[in-house]
Write a protein that holds these residues in place. Structure first.
Motif, mmCIF file in Angstrom:
data_model
loop_
_atom_site.group_PDB
_atom_site.id
_atom_site.type_symbol
_atom_site.label_atom_id
_atom_site.label_comp_id
_atom_site.label_asym_id
_atom_site.label_seq_id
_atom_site.Cartn_x
_atom_site.Cartn_y
_atom_site.Cartn_z
ATOM 1 N N ALA A 388 0.014 0.905 2.291
ATOM 2 C CA ALA A 388 -1.158 0.736 3.159
ATOM 3 C C ALA A 388 -1.604 2.081 3.727
ATOM 4 O O ALA A 388 -0.843 3.052 3.775
ATOM 5 C CB ALA A 388 -0.832 -0.218 4.301
ATOM 6 N N SER A 393 0.568 -1.892 7.670
ATOM 7 C CA SER A 393 -0.264 -2.984 7.161
ATOM 8 C C SER A 393 -0.878 -3.822 8.270
ATOM 9 O O SER A 393 -1.936 -4.427 8.084
ATOM 10 C CB SER A 393 0.575 -3.902 6.254
ATOM 11 N N ARG A 430 -3.324 -2.192 14.515
ATOM 12 C CA ARG A 430 -3.159 -3.599 14.127
ATOM 13 C C ARG A 430 -4.467 -4.358 14.358
ATOM 14 O O ARG A 430 -4.897 -5.163 13.500
ATOM 15 C CB ARG A 430 -2.030 -4.245 14.933
ATOM 16 N N ARG A 433 -6.812 -3.429 11.531
ATOM 17 C CA ARG A 433 -6.474 -4.050 10.253
ATOM 18 C C ARG A 433 -6.856 -5.538 10.249
ATOM 19 O O ARG A 433 -7.380 -6.055 9.266
ATOM 20 C CB ARG A 433 -4.974 -3.923 9.991
#
Length: 435
Positions: A388, A393, A430, A433
């Protein structure tokens, strides 16, 4: 055979009386050092003024007047005084005491039963006091050096008031020494500094002080003794410390809180007090390491290894050389940045784990070593973080349907300042994403 004392018995006494017995107070106002209990506004003083004396537990260190107070209470209330020791008294002896108290009650006289070391009675023996306390056969006054809430039955405690007696201060001990000099009609042959050292040797115990005074008065000396001469002639009294009693828990609490409060001098003092009292250095090494984990944590990642190294150093060197390593570890912990964020986070995670039960992990982070597991969707949709962007990720690793919690909240101190910066970075990433 029970150690019984009956105030009505008349035994001829031709032997010399110890100084402590000769100076025993004849009234409650002569008791030194317990004004917080015996004063007009104190709990016991108030009881006596209102004539509502109830059963009592006198909790305090040795030599502060527990036995004396019990005797004087009996005198002041015109009760019959009986003294027993829990160490030497068995069930048959207790039955005799209770039977005699019942007979005395038919003659309209109540019995004050003083039980020394009451915490040494087992649960069944303690329960045996209850009916006689409730029907007024006896007024129980128990003496203990241990915490009553740990050592006495709840039923006994509910029927008695706990009075906490304090160790004697230096000013109290000085008053006692002056009384002794007046009784003996002779001043102590000590310099001012030696006199202060003597009071310190008594360690808050009035009976111990009078025993020391009696020894010193018996010495033949024409000049005043200085501190060196005094300590050469007297063995210093061992500090009051029971490795399984209240002192143990009180001192380790003082050490822990001094470390937490970033006071290296106080922390070293309490460490020294415990070592001087005979505490096992290995126990201290374990507790010191716990302090590093609980109160410093990741604010200083070096704290825990330093404690473990000190522990290992002690194991290699032994006492007394290895104790220095423990002292250095304590000083380091006291000056280290403090954070309990990791400790709080772990407790919160444990609480959540118990609450959520057996919720399984989401399938995308489960391994699928068999075809059946692959068919069940194990591993499907897992994002390999190294592939990623930024090596992150942002996937969910909590059970499906569980609202994402926040356990670890690092503080702005020490190394955790850097960890907080990293945590904030991943929180933002986070969110990016997931959007």
């Amino acid at each position: 055979m029970a150690d019984l004392f009956d105030a009505s018995s008349q035994v001829p006494d031709t032997t010399p009386r110890p100084l402590a017995d000769r100076l025993r107070p004849q009234s409650l106002d002569q008791v030194i050092g317990q004004d917080h209990v015996l004063g007009p506004d104190g709990p016991l003083g108030t009881m006596l003024t209102s004539s509502t004396l109830s059963s009592l537990i006198l909790w305090g260190p040795p030599g502060v007047g527990k036995t004396t107070i019990a005797r004087l209470l009996a005198d002041q209330t015109n009760m019959h005084f009986i003294q027993i020791s829990a160490i030497f008294t068995g069930v048959p002896d207790l039955r005799k005491v209770f039977d005699a108290a019942k007979l005395r009650r038919t003659q309209n006289r109540q019995t004050l039963l003083f039980v020394d070391e009451i915490h040494r009675f087992n649960k069944a023996q303690q329960d045996g006091f209850l009916p006689h306390m409730e029907d007024g056969t006896i007024l129980l006054v128990g003496a203990t050096t241990e915490n009553p809430s740990f050592e006495l039955n709840a039923a006994v405690l509910s029927r008695a008031q706990v009075m906490v007696l304090k160790r004697l201060e230096l000013s109290d001990l000085e008053r006692l020494a002056q009384r002794a000099e007046k009784e003996l009609q002779k001043p102590l042959p000590l310099t001012g500094e030696a006199r202060e050292a003597l009071l310190g040797m008594a360690d808050g115990d009035g009976r111990a002080l009078l025993n020391l005074v009696e020894q010193i008065i018996g010495w033949k000396t024409d000049a005043k003794l200085d501190t060196d001469a005094l300590t050469t002639r007297l063995m210093r009294r061992a500090a009051q410390y029971d490795k399984s009693g209240d002192a143990h828990y009180n001192l380790i609490s003082a050490l822990h809180k001094s470390v937490r409060g970033s006071d290296p001098d106080a922390a070293l003092y309490w460490l020294a007090r415990m070592l001087d009292g005979g505490e096992d250095p290995r126990y201290l090494a374990r507790r010191i390491t716990r302090m590093a984990v609980e109160d410093i944590g990741l604010a200083d990642p070096q704290a825990q290894p330093i404690c473990l190294q000190a522990w290992e150093t002690y194991e290699r060197l032994g006492s007394p050389e290895g104790e220095l390593a423990l002292g250095q570890a304590v000083a380091y912990l006291a000056l280290a940045p403090k954070s309990n964020a990791g400790y709080v986070a772990f407790k919160a995670a444990m609480k959540a784990a118990k609450k959520t039960g057996s919720n399984p992990p989401p399938k995308h982070i489960l391994n699928a070593p068999t075809s059946l597991m692959k068919d069940q969707g194990y591993g499907n949709g897992y994002d390999y973080d190294h592939d990623a962007e930024d090596g992150f990720s942002g996937q969910n690793y909590f059970p499906d349907g569980m609202k994402r919690p926040v356990y670890y909240q690092p503080v702005e101190r020490g190394f955790e300042r850097e960890l907080k910066r990293r945590l904030d970075y991943f929180v933002k990433l986070r969110a990016k994403r997931q959007s």
